[in-house]
Design an enzyme around this catalytic site. Structure first.
Site, PDB file in Angstrom:
ATOM      1  N   ARG A  57      18.569  59.727  27.559  1.00 24.56           N
ATOM      2  CA  ARG A  57      19.887  60.035  28.121  1.00 24.56           C
ATOM      3  C   ARG A  57      20.984  59.933  27.060  1.00 24.56           C
ATOM      4  O   ARG A  57      22.047  60.539  27.176  1.00 24.56           O
ATOM      5  CB  ARG A  57      20.181  59.110  29.312  1.00 24.56           C
ATOM      6  CG  ARG A  57      21.556  59.296  29.930  1.00 24.56           C
ATOM      7  CD  ARG A  57      21.637  58.769  31.374  1.00 24.56           C
ATOM      8  NE  ARG A  57      20.955  57.515  31.572  1.00 24.56           N
ATOM      9  CZ  ARG A  57      21.452  56.307  31.294  1.00 24.56           C
ATOM     10  NH1 ARG A  57      22.661  56.191  30.778  1.00 24.56           N
ATOM     11  NH2 ARG A  57      20.746  55.222  31.527  1.00 24.56           N
ATOM     12  N   TYR A 115      36.458  80.395  37.729  1.00 21.95           N
ATOM     13  CA  TYR A 115      35.120  80.346  38.322  1.00 21.95           C
ATOM     14  C   TYR A 115      35.230  79.539  39.622  1.00 21.95           C
ATOM     15  O   TYR A 115      35.873  78.477  39.641  1.00 21.95           O
ATOM     16  CB  TYR A 115      34.174  79.662  37.334  1.00 21.95           C
ATOM     17  CG  TYR A 115      32.769  79.500  37.851  1.00 21.95           C
ATOM     18  CD1 TYR A 115      31.918  80.596  37.959  1.00 21.95           C
ATOM     19  CD2 TYR A 115      32.281  78.256  38.228  1.00 21.95           C
ATOM     20  CE1 TYR A 115      30.630  80.451  38.436  1.00 21.95           C
ATOM     21  CE2 TYR A 115      30.990  78.107  38.709  1.00 21.95           C
ATOM     22  CZ  TYR A 115      30.173  79.205  38.809  1.00 21.95           C
ATOM     23  OH  TYR A 115      28.894  79.057  39.285  1.00 21.95           O
ATOM     24  N   ASP A 189      36.953  77.553  29.085  1.00 21.68           N
ATOM     25  CA  ASP A 189      35.619  77.989  29.515  1.00 21.68           C
ATOM     26  C   ASP A 189      35.324  79.303  28.797  1.00 21.68           C
ATOM     27  O   ASP A 189      35.942  80.327  29.071  1.00 21.68           O
ATOM     28  CB  ASP A 189      35.601  78.171  31.047  1.00 21.68           C
ATOM     29  CG  ASP A 189      34.211  78.528  31.580  1.00 21.68           C
ATOM     30  OD1 ASP A 189      33.398  79.081  30.810  1.00 21.68           O
ATOM     31  OD2 ASP A 189      33.957  78.266  32.768  1.00 21.68           O
ATOM     32  N   LYS A 214      24.203  81.426  31.185  1.00 24.92           N
ATOM     33  CA  LYS A 214      24.562  82.836  31.214  1.00 24.92           C
ATOM     34  C   LYS A 214      24.230  83.523  29.877  1.00 24.92           C
ATOM     35  O   LYS A 214      23.080  83.575  29.521  1.00 24.92           O
ATOM     36  CB  LYS A 214      26.040  82.968  31.586  1.00 24.92           C
ATOM     37  CG  LYS A 214      26.474  82.053  32.751  1.00 24.92           C
ATOM     38  CD  LYS A 214      25.869  82.436  34.080  1.00 24.92           C
ATOM     39  CE  LYS A 214      26.091  81.408  35.177  1.00 24.92           C
ATOM     40  NZ  LYS A 214      27.488  81.060  35.422  1.00 24.92           N
TER      41      LYS A 214
HETATM   42  C1  LIG Z   1      28.174  79.988  35.925  1.00 25.14           C
HETATM   43  C2  LIG Z   1      29.502  79.573  35.455  1.00 25.14           C
HETATM   44  C3  LIG Z   1      29.880  78.221  35.479  1.00 25.14           C
HETATM   45  C4  LIG Z   1      28.984  77.143  36.046  1.00 25.14           C
HETATM   46  O1  LIG Z   1      27.836  76.967  35.278  1.00 25.14           O
HETATM   47  P1  LIG Z   1      26.434  76.392  35.832  1.00 25.14           P
HETATM   48  O2  LIG Z   1      25.550  76.472  34.644  1.00 25.14           O
HETATM   49  O3  LIG Z   1      26.010  77.280  36.956  1.00 25.14           O
HETATM   50  O4  LIG Z   1      26.699  74.997  36.295  1.00 25.14           O
HETATM   51  C5  LIG Z   1      31.127  77.910  34.981  1.00 25.14           C
HETATM   52  N1  LIG Z   1      31.971  78.838  34.496  1.00 25.14           N
HETATM   53  C6  LIG Z   1      31.642  80.148  34.482  1.00 25.14           C
HETATM   54  C7  LIG Z   1      32.628  81.136  33.938  1.00 25.14           C
HETATM   55  C8  LIG Z   1      30.401  80.556  34.955  1.00 25.14           C
HETATM   56  O5  LIG Z   1      30.088  81.855  34.932  1.00 25.14           O
END
Ligand SMILES: *Cc1c(COP(=O)(O)O)cnc(C)c1O
Length: 398
Positions: A57, A115, A189, A214
């Site tokens: 961890r 998001y 982000d 993604k």
């Molecule tokens: C998918 C996504 C998230 C969340 O990510 P997870 O891996 O599903 O927890 C946050 N911000 C954006 C822009 C996303 O596309």
């Protein structure tokens, strides 16, 4: 290795042989702990006097190698010694800086087009803890400065650019400069872009967060997140304890899958971008399309800003069909190549209906005000042949 132990003891013990030849590929360290030669060595590692691993961890060689690689991509050709960490998901990567840096009474200044999970995290988890989000227009420098001047409890500005799913952009350099002036942290982000298209640290941003699920992974086979921070000391003081004590660490298998995807990031992003631009032009000229959101189109309201701060326009596009929700549904059901799925950034083309899927829990009036109309379709354009993508879309629009 048997050291004279009995058969059943030999079965149970682990070999601790060092690897004599460095592996050419990143190995998966599937383990929870590390072994010491002596109590003294263990003491030196625990006290930090000697570098070394302790417990899964707290750190894992596979996970850390990938985190460092992401930090080097986000700081490519920048004179910044950034630190990186991986988390169990993108949401964990978003939550950790907010929980690690903010205290009750502090406020987050952010935008309303985020998001869906991020908006809900702020409303459902942070707000009850006394950390209030303020949803504003971060594109307007006057409004931004007015907010910062009026409310000294704003300690962090949280940005998403281009935003999900309408692809509006926020000027990173402008926000970072004002944030610095008013003593606020900035978090971006960068999921939609990846460092192949946008490197927020270059514009003075403090932290980049990712859903590596993604584009960074690209193959849809692992969930993980990443945080890259400009100041390793701040990361160490505030974010490392949050990761260790809350515990959303990434596992070595998912980090390894992410790393496999990273190897082709540059190639994939280039193809996503050329395909999406082709499709955007096709949709723009189509009589059944009312509106196209793509930052690479000169008709996009943030075209100039996107051209300034991004190295390309990416694979995400959203558009509205004439005929509203029914037309949108019929279109999505008719697609043959593209898949209906609640993710993005995979090598294959994906479609999603924000109003009934990702942004379902947001009040309809608020949703509409952000441009997330009932007929809006979001497409993550894949790396397939553009001819097949165009034929699929053209056929589904018939
Ligand atoms: C998918 C996504 C998230 C969340 O990510 P997870 O891996 O599903 O927890 C946050 N911000 C954006 C822009 C996303 O596309």
């Amino acid at each position: 290795m048997d050291k004279g132990f009995r058969f059943d003891s030999t079965c149970a013990r682990s070999p601790h042989d060092p690897v004599s030849t460095p592996p050419h590929q990143l190995p998966i360290y599937a383990l929870s702990s590390f072994a010491y030669e002596s109590v003294e060595e263990g003491m030196r590692v625990f006290s930090g006097e000697e570098s070394g691993y302790i417990y899964g961890r707290f750190g894992n060689p596979t996970v850390d190698a990938v985190a460092q690689k992401l930090a080097s991509l986000e700081t490519y050709q920048l004179d910044i010694q950034a630190a990186g960490m991986l988390t169990s998901s993108g949401m964990a990567a978003i939550a950790l800086p907010l929980l690690g840096l903010l205290r009750p009474g502090d406020r987050i200044l952010t935008q309303s087009d985020l998001y869906g999970g991020t908006t809900e995290l702020m409303r459902q988890i942070l707000q009850p803890l006394g950390i209030q989000p303020i949803f504003s227009n971060l594109r307007d420098p006057d409004e931004l400065e007015r907010n910062l001047k009026a409310d000294p409890s704003i300690k962090l500005i949280y940005i998403e650019t281009p935003s999900n799913p309408v692809l509006r952009c926020v000027d990173l350099g402008m926000v970072a400069a004002l944030a610095r002036q008013y003593g606020c942290y900035t978090v971006v982000d960068n999921t939609f872009c990846s460092p192949a298209l946008q490197r927020p640290l270059a514009w003075g941003i403090d932290f980049v967060v990712h859903s590596t699920t993604k584009f960074l992974n690209g193959h849809g086979n692992s969930i993980a997140g990443a945080i890259i921070g400009r100041d390793p000391e701040l990361m160490n003081d505030r974010l490392v304890p949050a990761l260790r004590l809350i515990g959303p660490c990434a596992n070595a298998w998912d980090a390894w899958l992410l790393h496999n995807g990273l190897k082709t990031l540059a190639l994939r992003i280039e193809r996503h971008g050329t395909n999406a631009l082709h499709l955007a032009h096709f949709l723009l000229a189509h009589p059944k399309i009312k509106h196209v959101n793509y930052p690479g189109l000169p008709t996009h309201p943030d075209y100039a800003l996107a051209s300034k701060q991004m190295y390309g326009s990416g694979g995400m596009i959203s558009f509205e069909l004439t005929g509203g929700i029914e037309a949108g549904k019929a279109f999505m059901n008719k697609l043959q190549l593209a898949t209906i799925a609640a993710t993005l950034g995979d090598v294959d083309t994906l479609v999603m209906h924000p109003a009934t899927m990702s942004h379902r829990s947001i009040a309809p009036a608020l949703r509409e005000s952000q441009g997330i109309t009932d007929g809006l379709v979001r497409m993550s354009v894949g790396i397939e042949s553009i001819d097949d993508i165009l034929a699929d879309v053209a056929n589904a629009l018939e």
